[in-house]
Design a protein around this motif. Structure first.
Motif, short mmCIF file in Angstrom:
data_model
loop_
_atom_site.label_atom_id
_atom_site.label_comp_id
_atom_site.label_asym_id
_atom_site.label_seq_id
_atom_site.Cartn_x
_atom_site.Cartn_y
_atom_site.Cartn_z
N ALA A 22 0.69 -1.12 -0.10
CA ALA A 22 -0.04 0.11 0.07
C ALA A 22 0.97 1.28 0.10
CB ALA A 22 -1.03 0.08 1.23
N ASP A 23 1.91 1.25 0.84
CA ASP A 23 2.84 2.44 0.78
C ASP A 23 3.60 2.78 -0.39
OD1 ASP A 23 2.23 3.04 3.60
OD2 ASP A 23 4.34 1.94 4.06
N THR A 24 4.05 1.49 -1.08
CA THR A 24 4.53 1.73 -2.61
C THR A 24 3.50 2.15 -3.55
OG1 THR A 24 6.06 -0.35 -2.16
CG2 THR A 24 5.59 0.09 -4.49
N ILE A 25 2.19 1.60 -3.52
CA ILE A 25 1.35 2.06 -4.53
C ILE A 25 0.92 3.42 -4.15
CG2 ILE A 25 -1.19 1.86 -5.12
CD1 ILE A 25 -0.65 -1.20 -4.59
N THR A 26 0.94 4.01 -3.08
CA THR A 26 0.51 5.34 -2.49
C THR A 26 1.73 6.29 -3.16
OG1 THR A 26 -0.77 4.74 -0.74
CG2 THR A 26 0.12 6.95 -0.71
N ASP A 27 2.74 5.83 -2.79
CA ASP A 27 4.06 6.85 -3.30
C ASP A 27 4.11 6.96 -4.95
OD1 ASP A 27 4.69 7.14 -0.75
OD2 ASP A 27 6.67 5.73 -0.81
N ARG A 31 3.55 10.21 -7.51
CA ARG A 31 4.40 10.26 -8.67
C ARG A 31 3.78 10.41 -9.90
NH1 ARG A 31 9.03 6.11 -9.12
NH2 ARG A 31 9.62 7.83 -11.16
N VAL A 32 2.71 9.50 -10.33
CA VAL A 32 2.24 9.47 -11.58
C VAL A 32 1.05 10.75 -11.60
CG1 VAL A 32 -0.12 8.33 -12.55
CG2 VAL A 32 2.08 7.05 -11.81
N ASP A 33 0.45 11.18 -10.40
CA ASP A 33 -0.47 12.28 -10.40
C ASP A 33 0.82 13.59 -10.70
OD1 ASP A 33 -2.49 10.89 -9.77
OD2 ASP A 33 -2.55 11.46 -7.59
N ALA A 34 1.97 13.53 -10.25
CA ALA A 34 2.83 14.85 -10.74
C ALA A 34 3.16 14.70 -12.07
CB ALA A 34 4.08 14.45 -9.74
N LEU A 35 3.44 13.42 -12.77
CA LEU A 35 3.84 13.14 -14.03
C LEU A 35 2.57 13.64 -14.79
CD1 LEU A 35 5.59 9.90 -13.91
CD2 LEU A 35 6.63 12.13 -14.57
N ASP A 36 1.34 13.35 -14.45
CA ASP A 36 0.10 13.59 -15.27
C ASP A 36 0.04 15.28 -15.37
OD1 ASP A 36 -0.58 11.24 -15.83
OD2 ASP A 36 -2.20 11.06 -14.11
#
Length: 100
Positions: A22-27, A31-36
């Motif tokens: 869950a921590d890995t996915i949240t992090d 990153r994906v949101d920032a890339l988007d």
């Protein structure tokens, strides 16, 4: 609230089966949101540059769209990203010049 409650909530929110996952996915989602956000900004910048190109072309008596250039762009995206790259390039072209 117990110490495991946030982890349980995080695992439910992410679909993970362990707090570590869950921590890995949240992090990674952050990153994906920032890339988007960066991608959206770049697409908006590309739209503005394309509009300037189209205006210059029209002002000089040319056509709004240069199909040979668009074919180059489609080929570039296909070569870099495979078949889905062509769809992505078509979407970008449509955003930048409208439907033809």
């Amino acid at each position: 609230m117990s110490a495991t409650a946030p982890a349980t909530s995080a695992t439910e929110k992410t679909g993970a089966r362990t707090p570590e996952a869950a921590d890995t996915i949240t992090d990674a989602r952050e990153r994906v949101d920032a890339l988007d956000e960066r991608i959206i900004g770049l697409v908006q910048e590309r739209m503005a540059v394309s509009a300037a190109i189209q205006q210059a072309r029209l002002t000089s008596g040319g056509r709004r769209v240069n199909l040979s250039r668009e074919m180059e762009i489609l080929g570039h995206y296909r070569d870099a990203l495979g078949k889905p790259g062509t769809s992505l390039a078509m979407t970008l072209l449509e955003l930048c010049r409208g439907r033809i």
